[in-house]
Write an enzyme that holds these catalytic residues in place. Sequence first.
Site, PDB file in Angstrom:
ATOM      1  N   SER A 142     -91.068 -16.027  -7.867  1.00 57.68           N
ATOM      2  CA  SER A 142     -90.806 -14.601  -7.991  1.00 57.68           C
ATOM      3  C   SER A 142     -89.467 -14.280  -7.320  1.00 57.68           C
ATOM      4  O   SER A 142     -88.478 -14.967  -7.566  1.00 57.68           O
ATOM      5  CB  SER A 142     -91.971 -13.801  -7.401  1.00 57.68           C
ATOM      6  OG  SER A 142     -91.854 -12.442  -7.725  1.00 57.68           O
ATOM      7  N   ASP A 314     -96.208 -14.024 -18.557  1.00 56.19           N
ATOM      8  CA  ASP A 314     -95.481 -13.289 -17.525  1.00 56.19           C
ATOM      9  C   ASP A 314     -94.452 -12.371 -18.177  1.00 56.19           C
ATOM     10  O   ASP A 314     -93.481 -12.830 -18.763  1.00 56.19           O
ATOM     11  CB  ASP A 314     -94.790 -14.289 -16.587  1.00 56.19           C
ATOM     12  CG  ASP A 314     -94.111 -13.629 -15.395  1.00 56.19           C
ATOM     13  OD1 ASP A 314     -94.104 -12.393 -15.311  1.00 56.19           O
ATOM     14  OD2 ASP A 314     -93.582 -14.380 -14.543  1.00 56.19           O
ATOM     15  N   HIS A 347     -97.702 -12.698 -14.272  1.00 52.54           N
ATOM     16  CA  HIS A 347     -96.786 -13.158 -13.223  1.00 52.54           C
ATOM     17  C   HIS A 347     -97.527 -13.874 -12.098  1.00 52.54           C
ATOM     18  O   HIS A 347     -96.991 -14.794 -11.481  1.00 52.54           O
ATOM     19  CB  HIS A 347     -96.010 -11.966 -12.672  1.00 52.54           C
ATOM     20  CG  HIS A 347     -94.973 -12.338 -11.660  1.00 52.54           C
ATOM     21  ND1 HIS A 347     -93.935 -13.207 -11.952  1.00 52.54           N
ATOM     22  CD2 HIS A 347     -94.808 -11.969 -10.361  1.00 52.54           C
ATOM     23  CE1 HIS A 347     -93.166 -13.349 -10.880  1.00 52.54           C
ATOM     24  NE2 HIS A 347     -93.681 -12.619  -9.905  1.00 52.54           N
TER      25      HIS A 347
END
Length: 385
Positions: A142, A314, A347
């Site tokens: 991330s 994602d 995600h």
Amino acid sequence: MTVSLGSFTFQCGETVPEFEVAYETYGEFEGDNAVLVCHALTGSQHVASGAREAEGTAGQARAWWDDVVGPGKAIDTNEYFVVCANVPGSCYGTTGPASENPEGEPWGTDFPAVTVGDWTRAQRQLLDELGVGRLHAVVGGSVGGMNALDWAKRYPDDVHRVAAVATAARLDAQCLGLDAVARRAITTDPDWQGGDYYGDEGPTDGLALARQLGHLMYLSKDSMERKFGRRSAGREGGRDRFPSDPAGGFFPYREVESYLDYNASKFTERFDANSYLYLTRAMDDYDLANGYESDADALAAFTGEALVMSFTGDWHFTVEQSHDLEAAFEDADVPVTHRVVDSDHGHDAFLVEPENVGPPLRSFLDSGVSTDGGHAPVHNSLFPG
């Protein structure tokens, strides 16, 4: 553990006279086996259980990659010396808005503006204090993946391998907009008090809403349908009951609402609202190409190898964005593998699917870039046992 870096000047030009970084280490340092793990937005230095002399992390942020980091795991602490540092601006021991300023009061919004580059520079100084020179690898997911990319750009000679997981060279407009709404949820909460809320309850409602937006960003449509559907939570009392709802509850309190409310409530117990403002700003600001003509130019001095990993479900950091990263590394003549994981978890997949994340990561750390091109989707069946 915490180390003082002395005076630290941020990229914005402002200086904190006594700057501390909280960190944890795992494994034994052998000179060339150090791996830096960069945490995500609201994570901490507590990446796994078994940290050496861990202090102050219990109950704050769990061992968030415990299935990936540890003895015999993908980032094997029998083999590698793993360092994870809490980033500047956070609230898990590294100096941030909730820390005391020279007058003994919380910094609040007087704390300097923070960038991902500041995170990287603070990590470099921490590693200097630990006697670590060139890193075997930097790994991050991330916004931690942006942090890892920044190492390849900022300190290209200091890292041999970079693994950028579920990340991108920059946020797109949709995510920038959602982050802006999340921040406004905090700053329009009357209890925010311009950031000077320490000693009071603080903007818990605003922070809770911000976190709920985050959770919606981290999940995919498929994963939400599978987990919640339209099912009722089986109890009344949703906080947003409609004013005309009859006694006893005409409209259901749904499982998805219950999930968001519960997780937001737990989050407000462990995280600082000002830190959320600062860290989302740092993520929004990051642009790999900043100061260069392109992403490839920013990576041109990096002489190591790269792994890019993306997840099909994602939409926060998309497979297409990872393809762009892969192309940037290729244009910079950096050997690169892109692993596309077939997943519907959204995600959060990089955190909740260690069986898919671990094997390619282990292979990359041990042997470098794959010779098979690395573009095929990763399935559990490819990695038995």
